[in-house]
Design a protein around this motif. Structure first.
Motif, PDB file in Angstrom:
ATOM      1  N   ALA A 227       0.841  -1.216   0.000  1.00 20.31           N
ATOM      2  CA  ALA A 227       0.000   0.000   0.000  1.00 20.31           C
ATOM      3  C   ALA A 227       0.866   1.251   0.000  1.00 20.31           C
ATOM      4  O   ALA A 227       0.555   2.249  -0.672  1.00 20.31           O
ATOM      5  CB  ALA A 227      -0.922  -0.020   1.219  1.00 20.31           C
ATOM      6  N   LEU A 228       1.948   1.181   0.731  1.00 12.88           N
ATOM      7  CA  LEU A 228       2.840   2.344   0.832  1.00 12.88           C
ATOM      8  C   LEU A 228       3.454   2.681  -0.533  1.00 12.88           C
ATOM      9  O   LEU A 228       3.463   3.836  -0.958  1.00 12.88           O
ATOM     10  CB  LEU A 228       3.936   1.978   1.845  1.00 12.88           C
ATOM     11  N   VAL A 229       3.952   1.647  -1.204  1.00 18.33           N
ATOM     12  CA  VAL A 229       4.601   1.898  -2.502  1.00 18.33           C
ATOM     13  C   VAL A 229       3.565   2.338  -3.541  1.00 18.33           C
ATOM     14  O   VAL A 229       3.878   3.109  -4.459  1.00 18.33           O
ATOM     15  CB  VAL A 229       5.378   0.645  -2.959  1.00 18.33           C
ATOM     16  N   ALA A 230       2.338   1.880  -3.382  1.00 17.02           N
ATOM     17  CA  ALA A 230       1.287   2.264  -4.341  1.00 17.02           C
ATOM     18  C   ALA A 230       0.754   3.665  -4.069  1.00 17.02           C
ATOM     19  O   ALA A 230       0.101   4.266  -4.931  1.00 17.02           O
ATOM     20  CB  ALA A 230       0.141   1.255  -4.262  1.00 17.02           C
ATOM     21  N   ASP A 231       1.016   4.208  -2.884  1.00 17.38           N
ATOM     22  CA  ASP A 231       0.424   5.512  -2.533  1.00 17.38           C
ATOM     23  C   ASP A 231       0.983   6.619  -3.435  1.00 17.38           C
ATOM     24  O   ASP A 231       2.208   6.762  -3.547  1.00 17.38           O
ATOM     25  CB  ASP A 231       0.704   5.848  -1.070  1.00 17.38           C
ATOM     26  N   PRO A 232       0.102   7.404  -4.040  1.00 16.84           N
ATOM     27  CA  PRO A 232       0.591   8.414  -4.997  1.00 16.84           C
ATOM     28  C   PRO A 232       1.446   9.504  -4.371  1.00 16.84           C
ATOM     29  O   PRO A 232       2.149  10.215  -5.080  1.00 16.84           O
ATOM     30  CB  PRO A 232      -0.711   9.007  -5.573  1.00 16.84           C
ATOM     31  N   ARG A 233       1.419   9.619  -3.038  1.00 18.54           N
ATOM     32  CA  ARG A 233       2.240  10.671  -2.415  1.00 18.54           C
ATOM     33  C   ARG A 233       3.682  10.213  -2.179  1.00 18.54           C
ATOM     34  O   ARG A 233       4.554  11.038  -1.894  1.00 18.54           O
ATOM     35  CB  ARG A 233       1.586  11.123  -1.098  1.00 18.54           C
ATOM     36  N   ILE A 234       3.920   8.919  -2.282  1.00 22.88           N
ATOM     37  CA  ILE A 234       5.295   8.420  -2.118  1.00 22.88           C
ATOM     38  C   ILE A 234       6.048   8.630  -3.425  1.00 22.88           C
ATOM     39  O   ILE A 234       5.603   8.200  -4.496  1.00 22.88           O
ATOM     40  CB  ILE A 234       5.288   6.925  -1.708  1.00 22.88           C
ATOM     41  N   ALA A 235       7.208   9.295  -3.323  1.00 26.36           N
ATOM     42  CA  ALA A 235       7.927   9.690  -4.538  1.00 26.36           C
ATOM     43  C   ALA A 235       9.138   8.813  -4.840  1.00 26.36           C
ATOM     44  O   ALA A 235       9.681   8.878  -5.945  1.00 26.36           O
ATOM     45  CB  ALA A 235       8.382  11.142  -4.400  1.00 26.36           C
ATOM     46  N   ALA A 236       9.561   8.012  -3.881  1.00 23.31           N
ATOM     47  CA  ALA A 236      10.700   7.113  -4.104  1.00 23.31           C
ATOM     48  C   ALA A 236      10.719   6.093  -2.975  1.00 23.31           C
ATOM     49  O   ALA A 236      10.118   6.308  -1.923  1.00 23.31           O
ATOM     50  CB  ALA A 236      12.017   7.886  -4.133  1.00 23.31           C
ATOM     51  N   VAL A 237      11.432   4.990  -3.229  1.00 21.24           N
ATOM     52  CA  VAL A 237      11.449   3.886  -2.269  1.00 21.24           C
ATOM     53  C   VAL A 237      12.890   3.428  -2.056  1.00 21.24           C
ATOM     54  O   VAL A 237      13.648   3.288  -3.015  1.00 21.24           O
ATOM     55  CB  VAL A 237      10.612   2.691  -2.813  1.00 21.24           C
ATOM     56  N   GLY A 238      13.249   3.192  -0.781  1.00 19.84           N
ATOM     57  CA  GLY A 238      14.546   2.602  -0.453  1.00 19.84           C
ATOM     58  C   GLY A 238      14.329   1.232   0.168  1.00 19.84           C
ATOM     59  O   GLY A 238      13.475   1.082   1.051  1.00 19.84           O
ATOM     60  N   PHE A 239      15.091   0.242  -0.262  1.00 19.71           N
ATOM     61  CA  PHE A 239      14.857  -1.143   0.167  1.00 19.71           C
ATOM     62  C   PHE A 239      16.167  -1.904   0.202  1.00 19.71           C
ATOM     63  O   PHE A 239      16.995  -1.748  -0.693  1.00 19.71           O
ATOM     64  CB  PHE A 239      13.890  -1.801  -0.836  1.00 19.71           C
ATOM     65  N   THR A 240      16.353  -2.754   1.219  1.00 20.09           N
ATOM     66  CA  THR A 240      17.423  -3.757   1.211  1.00 20.09           C
ATOM     67  C   THR A 240      16.794  -5.069   1.633  1.00 20.09           C
ATOM     68  O   THR A 240      16.146  -5.130   2.680  1.00 20.09           O
ATOM     69  CB  THR A 240      18.554  -3.396   2.208  1.00 20.09           C
ATOM     70  N   GLY A 241      16.979  -6.104   0.831  1.00 15.24           N
ATOM     71  CA  GLY A 241      16.376  -7.384   1.178  1.00 15.24           C
ATOM     72  C   GLY A 241      16.515  -8.366   0.044  1.00 15.24           C
ATOM     73  O   GLY A 241      17.495  -8.346  -0.701  1.00 15.24           O
ATOM     74  N   SER A 242      15.493  -9.210  -0.101  1.00 16.95           N
ATOM     75  CA  SER A 242      15.572 -10.292  -1.082  1.00 16.95           C
ATOM     76  C   SER A 242      15.307  -9.772  -2.494  1.00 16.95           C
ATOM     77  O   SER A 242      14.673  -8.729  -2.688  1.00 16.95           O
ATOM     78  CB  SER A 242      14.538 -11.360  -0.757  1.00 16.95           C
ATOM     79  N   ARG A 244      13.357 -11.255  -4.525  1.00 17.98           N
ATOM     80  CA  ARG A 244      11.913 -11.390  -4.753  1.00 17.98           C
ATOM     81  C   ARG A 244      11.154 -10.167  -4.223  1.00 17.98           C
ATOM     82  O   ARG A 244      10.305  -9.593  -4.904  1.00 17.98           O
ATOM     83  CB  ARG A 244      11.411 -12.672  -4.072  1.00 17.98           C
ATOM     84  N   GLY A 245      11.502  -9.755  -2.999  1.00 18.54           N
ATOM     85  CA  GLY A 245      10.839  -8.592  -2.399  1.00 18.54           C
ATOM     86  C   GLY A 245      11.138  -7.322  -3.186  1.00 18.54           C
ATOM     87  O   GLY A 245      10.239  -6.523  -3.488  1.00 18.54           O
ATOM     88  N   GLY A 246      12.414  -7.128  -3.528  1.00 15.43           N
ATOM     89  CA  GLY A 246      12.802  -5.919  -4.254  1.00 15.43           C
ATOM     90  C   GLY A 246      12.116  -5.837  -5.609  1.00 15.43           C
ATOM     91  O   GLY A 246      11.600  -4.776  -6.001  1.00 15.43           O
ATOM     92  N   VAL A 247      12.066  -6.967  -6.305  1.00 13.64           N
ATOM     93  CA  VAL A 247      11.431  -6.967  -7.633  1.00 13.64           C
ATOM     94  C   VAL A 247       9.923  -6.712  -7.494  1.00 13.64           C
ATOM     95  O   VAL A 247       9.336  -5.972  -8.291  1.00 13.64           O
ATOM     96  CB  VAL A 247      11.728  -8.285  -8.377  1.00 13.64           C
ATOM     97  N   ALA A 248       9.311  -7.276  -6.449  1.00 15.73           N
ATOM     98  CA  ALA A 248       7.868  -7.041  -6.237  1.00 15.73           C
ATOM     99  C   ALA A 248       7.608  -5.550  -6.024  1.00 15.73           C
ATOM    100  O   ALA A 248       6.632  -4.991  -6.561  1.00 15.73           O
ATOM    101  CB  ALA A 248       7.375  -7.850  -5.037  1.00 15.73           C
ATOM    102  N   LEU A 249       8.488  -4.897  -5.289  1.00 17.16           N
ATOM    103  CA  LEU A 249       8.292  -3.457  -5.050  1.00 17.16           C
ATOM    104  C   LEU A 249       8.556  -2.652  -6.321  1.00 17.16           C
ATOM    105  O   LEU A 249       7.850  -1.674  -6.606  1.00 17.16           O
ATOM    106  CB  LEU A 249       9.184  -2.972  -3.905  1.00 17.16           C
ATOM    107  N   MET A 250       9.549  -3.084  -7.109  1.00 15.83           N
ATOM    108  CA  MET A 250       9.799  -2.393  -8.393  1.00 15.83           C
ATOM    109  C   MET A 250       8.555  -2.495  -9.278  1.00 15.83           C
ATOM    110  O   MET A 250       8.157  -1.521  -9.944  1.00 15.83           O
ATOM    111  CB  MET A 250      10.984  -3.033  -9.126  1.00 15.83           C
ATOM    112  N   GLN A 251       7.952  -3.690  -9.269  1.00 16.80           N
ATOM    113  CA  GLN A 251       6.757  -3.877 -10.116  1.00 16.80           C
ATOM    114  C   GLN A 251       5.589  -3.029  -9.606  1.00 16.80           C
ATOM    115  O   GLN A 251       4.876  -2.405 -10.381  1.00 16.80           O
ATOM    116  CB  GLN A 251       6.372  -5.362 -10.174  1.00 16.80           C
ATOM    117  N   ALA A 252       5.429  -2.996  -8.280  1.00 15.13           N
ATOM    118  CA  ALA A 252       4.327  -2.202  -7.705  1.00 15.13           C
ATOM    119  C   ALA A 252       4.516  -0.718  -8.050  1.00 15.13           C
ATOM    120  O   ALA A 252       3.565  -0.012  -8.403  1.00 15.13           O
ATOM    121  CB  ALA A 252       4.266  -2.403  -6.196  1.00 15.13           C
TER     122      ALA A 252
END
Ligand code: NAI
Ligand code: AKG
Length: 527
Positions: A227-242, A244-252
């Motif tokens: 939900a956070l990554v999909a929120d239109p007010r979020i302008a960028a995302v920082g992530f460290t992890g798997s 699978r997780g990183g790619v899922a967030l890139m896709q979202a």
């Protein structure tokens, strides 16, 4: 400071109605008190709304105020004291000395970014003065500065519960850039996250900043992150992890009406190349040092040396013997979560079952949640034929690839995916061979190092902790070091604006006393 299990939304602490979950003591698998409440969609909405509301004020805070805020966060984290370390040890299974060091690194990087903010160089102020007389067309007055991109969502990493988590490098660089942060706690260390989150919340209040500058959301699963990554007010995302997780967030993020960048640090096996003269002279010493790096933090570093490349011969045999002997003496160590332990065991079992792979050594066996180190070997031919051998096994496992010659070492490097680091062990007689490998290494990795191992990233101005995909989602960036701020900035040009409408960084009088690039040349303040 009591841990309450509440979400921190702006200045408020809220016990949400979302699914309840508990932290797990890494060493025993037992549940820890208290229960944490996952954030609800309304909490995500509120945190993003507050962040958006805070953005215009926060991004224009005077540089000195913003620097002091970062220092206040650092001081508030230090002030939590031993409670933070004790909770973090329980949740992560990492030892005290490591976590005390990591806390120092976390505080240090916040202070480093305070210095970056005070310096103002990150604004990259440029002025191309008007040339009204230019023929055939006059040139307008053009001025450029970097501005913050907007609210940033930060996902805490499981393996660095302080330095890559709630107030870690992503948060520090986003706050330094002028971006409010909505942090998503890693479910493996919610208590640690709350303690640190409350320290940031306290610093926001103490510095008189808008409450939306920081929020912390909890979640037992992945829906809050989605939900956070999909929120239109979020302008960028920082992530460290798997991956699978990183790619899922890139896709979202890419699926949004307005796609936004995701800076994800994902998988890396960090090749280590042992060159012939170094191997012959000190293969055994390198072998022992390698095991030290491999087993650090139970191997749960994205910079872990997961792949050794060398030409066959007596030197490599010496390395393997010494590394195997050292590895056999290595105590098993508690892994971060039962899930990470299970994934490690599955990765090791797959290597053990691969007919082209020989098990060289296993570390000492341990308890239910402990990772037992493992060293394997294979041939270059088998490695090149089986892409699964190049997959990250997250933990203290590494694969030695025996190559017939240096051309094959190079061919293997060419076939690797993007990596965070590559290490070369060399003596002077190896320089020519090393030089021949530099072009491929530069194309494949973010950091090339000599006679060492990539674990233990130095936080500084010349550090790149990044690399081509899948090491990260964007190989043009770094998540460690002062350059990390550039992920959260974008340039804006101001054409023919009257001085009174220009931002301070670009006014004729240079009130911020910045170095600026005027007509393409660096100009000192006051010059
Ligand atoms: N290369 C590296 O630096 C690291 C790699 N790993 C790898 O990741 C595995 C699992 O470890 P975790 O730390 O739990 O990583 P993870 O990628 O599963 O989770 C990291 C964070 O992302 C969130 N997340 C994961 N998938 C998501 C999705 N589809 N949508 C929204 N949010 C999502 C999680 O809730 C968590 O907050 C490890 O076994 C290891 O293989 C883990 C940590 C660091
Ligand atoms: O090696 C380090 O200090 C940092 C490693 C890292 O970034 C990670 O494991 O996620």
């Amino acid at each position: 400071m009591p841990i309450t299990g509440e979400n921190l939304i702006g200045a408020a602490a809220r016990r949400s109605e979302g699914e309840s979950f508990r932290a797990v003591e890494a060493a025993t698998g037992n549940s820890l008190e208290p229960a944490f409440a996952s954030a609800t969609p309304a909490d995500v909405e509120r945190a993003c709304a507050l962040a958006a509301e805070a953005f215009d004020t926060y991004r224009e805070t005077p540089l000195e105020d913003r620097a002091r805020f970062l220092e206040a966060v650092a001081d508030a984290i230090a002030a939590i004291g031993d409670e933070l370390i004790v909770r973090c040890m329980a949740e992560s299974g990492l030892p005290r000395a490591r976590l005390e060091g990591e806390r120092g690194r976390t505080i240090g990087q916040l202070k480093m970014f305070a210095g970056v903010v005070r310096d103002g160089g990150f604004l990259e102020a440029r002025i191309d003065p008007a040339q009204p007389e230019r023929k055939p067309l006059p040139r307008p007055d053009l001025r450029l500065r970097q501005i913050a991109v907007g609210p940033v969502a930060v996902f805490g990493a499981s393996n660095f519960p302080l330095a890559f988590s709630v107030a870690g490098g992503d948060t520090a660089s986003a706050l330094a850039a002028g971006c409010p942060v909505v942090a998503k706690a890693h479910p493996a260390h919610p208590g640690t996250s709350e303690l640190v989150g409350r320290a940031v919340q306290q610093a926001v209040k103490q510095c008189g900043l808008p409450e939306g500058v920081f929020s912390l959301l909890l979640d037992a699963g992945i829906s809050v992150g989605q939900a956070l990554v999909a929120d239109p007010r979020i302008a960028a995302v920082g992530f460290t992890g798997s991956r699978r997780g990183g790619v899922a967030l890139m896709q979202a993020a890419a699926a949004r009406t307005v796609p936004v960048p995701v800076y994800a640090e994902m998988s890396s096996i960090n090749p280590v190349v042992l060159l012939p003269a170094a191997l012959e002279a000190r293969g055994r010493d390198i072998g022992r040092a390698f095991v030290g790096s491999l087993t650090l933090g139970s191997g749960q570093f994205c910079t872990n040396p997961g792949l050794i490349l060398a030409v066959e011969g007596a030197g490599l045999d010496g390395f393997v013997e010494a590394a195997s002997a050292a590895l056999k003496e290595t105590q098993a160590a508690t892994m971060l979560t039962p899930g990470i332990h299970k994934a490690y065991c599955a990765g090791v079992a797959a290597l053990e079952a691969n007919p082209a792979v020989t098990t060289l050594a296993r570390g000492l066996a341990g308890g239910t949640h402990q990772g037992q180190a493992a060293l394997f070997s294979t041939t270059a031919e088998a490695f090149l034929a089986d892409h699964t051998l190049a997959e990250e096994v997250f933990g203290a496992a590494s694969l030695v690839v025996r190559c017939p010659d240096l051309a094959t070492v190079r061919a293997v490097l060419e076939r690797l995916e993007g990596q965070l680091t590559a290490a070369l062990h060399l003596d002077e007689a190896d320089h020519e061979a090393a030089r021949a490998l530099m072009p491929v290494l530069e194309r494949r990795v973010g950091r090339i190092l000599v006679n060492g191992f990539g674990t233990g990233v130095e936080v500084g101005h010349a550090m790149v902790h990044g690399g081509p995909y899948p090491a990260t989602s964007d190989g043009r960036t770094t998540s460690v070091g002062s350059l990390a701020i550039h992920r959260f900035l974008r340039p804006v040009s101001y054409q023919d604006l009257p001085d009174s409408l220009l931002p301070a960084a670009l006014k004729d009088s240079n009130p911020l006393k910045l170095w600026r690039r005027e007509d393409g040349k660096a100009v000192a303040p006051g010059a």
